[in-house]
Design an enzyme around this catalytic site. Structure first.
Site, short mmCIF file in Angstrom:
data_model
loop_
_atom_site.label_atom_id
_atom_site.label_comp_id
_atom_site.label_asym_id
_atom_site.label_seq_id
_atom_site.Cartn_x
_atom_site.Cartn_y
_atom_site.Cartn_z
N TYR A 242 0.82 -1.21 0.00
CA TYR A 242 0.00 0.00 0.00
C TYR A 242 0.85 1.26 0.00
O TYR A 242 0.73 2.11 -0.90
CB TYR A 242 -0.95 -0.02 1.20
CG TYR A 242 -1.56 1.32 1.54
CD1 TYR A 242 -2.31 2.02 0.60
CD2 TYR A 242 -1.40 1.89 2.80
CE1 TYR A 242 -2.88 3.24 0.91
CE2 TYR A 242 -1.97 3.11 3.12
CZ TYR A 242 -2.71 3.78 2.17
OH TYR A 242 -3.26 4.99 2.47
N LYS A 246 1.53 3.97 -3.13
CA LYS A 246 1.13 5.37 -2.92
C LYS A 246 2.34 6.29 -3.12
O LYS A 246 2.19 7.39 -3.68
CB LYS A 246 0.55 5.56 -1.52
CG LYS A 246 -0.82 4.95 -1.33
CD LYS A 246 -1.90 5.60 -2.18
CE LYS A 246 -2.30 6.96 -1.67
NZ LYS A 246 -3.43 7.53 -2.46
#
Length: 495
Positions: A242, A246
């Site tokens: 994640y 990002k």
């Protein structure tokens, strides 16, 4: 709307495109803008749906029908649905596609209509499939930027990221843009296109391998993609898929921005609403909420954490207020500005405060099962070292599980219920530790001087300061968790 608010007045007559609008922050942002400036021209909501009718149905059921909108409903009464239909325009699409997957008949109009874009679309699963995470968190940011460049009246692109693109750095972490290809551990060869090719090559190799069925091939691919994401993230210094994807998304935005006005908001752990419109309102299980729910259900007997360490959390309404203020203050600027929405430097919350608030709440408000029985309540054992935690888990769970397994074999499963219950608790705790242990001893502090300058700028106007509060200094953490957040989690999150 308070007529004295300059920030609210900025949105009068403007059109906004919000992605990730069915998510937690997306709903709060939309509600706030509609409440403080009902003369906003239009809010377009990009929704993953097959067609416009499906998009409308999703928005109706997942957004405007929520309790979050109760003040707007009260203000508009019988005209509420008419007001929402006039102001809200659901659009079927997806950030993983060029032009956001929007039908060509709609796109040209949007290019001339949109003033502000807020990209809140993301997959936040720490261990998401690498291909999915790259599509949404990295390529999604690229497609949003390309779309923004075609909007002739664009005044702002605001991108919601996460403070943990910093990985597990220690010390003071600056509000600085990420440079394309820069890694956290000094590794070289980080390149987005190379990562995309690696994904495709891995999938192709899997398809060429012999498997028993299509179902087993899909399972193999899913596992391989999850493992690849973790492997690549850790190769370059990030703890999970994640935050890595990002970070790549931020790099793409900064590298390809050209003259697009860009603000990147990096929240830390987002918690329930602090003040308005509905204190304690919450959607989606956040990091710390897994502990609260585990505590409530009696599933959490121990955890790995240092009570002296700081937990960096920030209520969702404060994040959205900062987003709105940043949009207004940087409208039309040819610059990239980064904001940490955090609390660790201005009003630090130590883990001990969170733990004590939880203990006090569940001691004074014991949980009751559907059958009327009170759920047993014990204080969670906290370990500040991995070795002590592992020793406890072995004595408390692993050895008894092994013994129960042998006994069950000898007695034809007579103790299978006890075995399954103990095994469930063991898996639950280990799952939480596997996900969040890297942050249990996180020693970074998020510098927020940019945010404080923004706060000082809006505090020159008393109305704006009261309407768009985002200073964590005003929060009494113990009181907030005991009276607002924990009750909100238990009320609004899935049982």
């Amino acid at each position: 709307m308070d007529q004295g608010s300059k920030i609210a007045g900025y949105f009068k007559g403007k059109s906004i495109l919000i992605t990730g609008s069915t998510g937690f922050l997306g709903k709060i942002l939309m509600e706030k803008i509609l409440r403080v400036e009902p003369q906003v021209k239009k809010i377009y909501l990009l929704v993953r749906a097959q067609d416009s009718d499906s998009a409308k149905q999703r928005v109706q059921s997942e957004v405007i029908g929520k309790e979050l909108f109760k003040i707007l409903k009260e203000e508009h009464g019988k005209e509420y649905n008419k007001f929402m239909e006039e102001k809200i325009s659901p659009i079927a699409g997806d950030v993983i596609y060029e032009n956001l997957g929007i039908e060509s008949s709609q796109v040209e109009n949007l290019f001339h209509e949109i003033d502000i874009i807020v990209n809140n679309a993301a997959t936040t699963n720490f261990y998401e499939r690498y291909d999915v995470s790259l599509d949404v968190n990295t390529l999604g940011a690229k497609h949003i930027l390309e779309f923004a460049k075609k909007c002739v009246n664009l005044k702002m692109l605001l991108h919601v990221s996460t403070a943990y693109v910093a990985g597990l750095q220690e010390g003071l972490i600056q509000e600085k843009p990420l440079k394309m290809g820069a890694t956290l551990n000094g590794s070289s060869n980080l390149d987005v296109e190379s990562e995309l090719r690696l994904v495709e090559e891995t999938k192709r190799d899997l398809q060429l391998s012999e498997t028993d069925s299509l179902k087993s091939t899909e399972k193999l691919e899913r596992t391989a993609m999850k493992e690849l994401g973790i492997k690549r993230a850790r190769k370059f210094g990030w703890p999970n898929t994640y935050v890595f994807t990002k970070a790549l998304g931020e790099m793409v935005l900064g590298h390809m921005r050209e003259d697009v006005p860009l603000v990147i908001i990096r929240p830390t752990i987002i918690t329930s609403l602090y003040k308005e419109p509905l204190p304690g309102w919450m959607e989606g299980i956040r990091t710390i909420d897994s502990f609260i729910l585990g505590y409530a259900k009696g599933n959490l007997s121990c955890y790995l954490a240092d009570l002296k360490e700081i937990m960096d959390v920030i209520p969702g309404d404060m994040v959205v207020n900062a987003m709105i203020a940043a949009i207004v203050m940087h409208s039309g600027e040819d610059a990239e500005t980064v904001y940490h929405t955090s609390s660790s430097t201005r009003n630090p919350l130590r883990f001990v405060t969170f733990e004590q608030s939880g203990y006090r709440y569940f001691r004074e408000n014991p949980r009751v099962e559907n059958n009327g029985n009170t759920i047993g309540f014990k204080r969670v054992h906290l370990f500040n070292s991995v070795s002590a935690f592992k020793a406890y888990m072995t004595l408390r769970y692993k050895l008894p599980l092994e013994a129960l397994h042998i006994v069950n074999l000898l007695l034809c499963g007579q103790f299978s219920h006890q075995y399954n219950e103990l095994s469930r608790q063991y898996r639950y705790i280990m799952h939480l530790v596997d996900l969040y242990a890297p942050y249990a001893f996180f020693r970074g502090r998020f510098y927020d001087m940019n945010l404080q300058r923004l706060r000082l700028a809006i505090e020159k106007d008393m109305t704006d300061a009261q309407l768009f509060y985002f200073d964590p200094k005003i929060i009494d953490w113990g009181n907030y968790f005991y009276r607002t957040h924990i009750p909100g989690v238990l009320k609004f999150l899935p049982k």
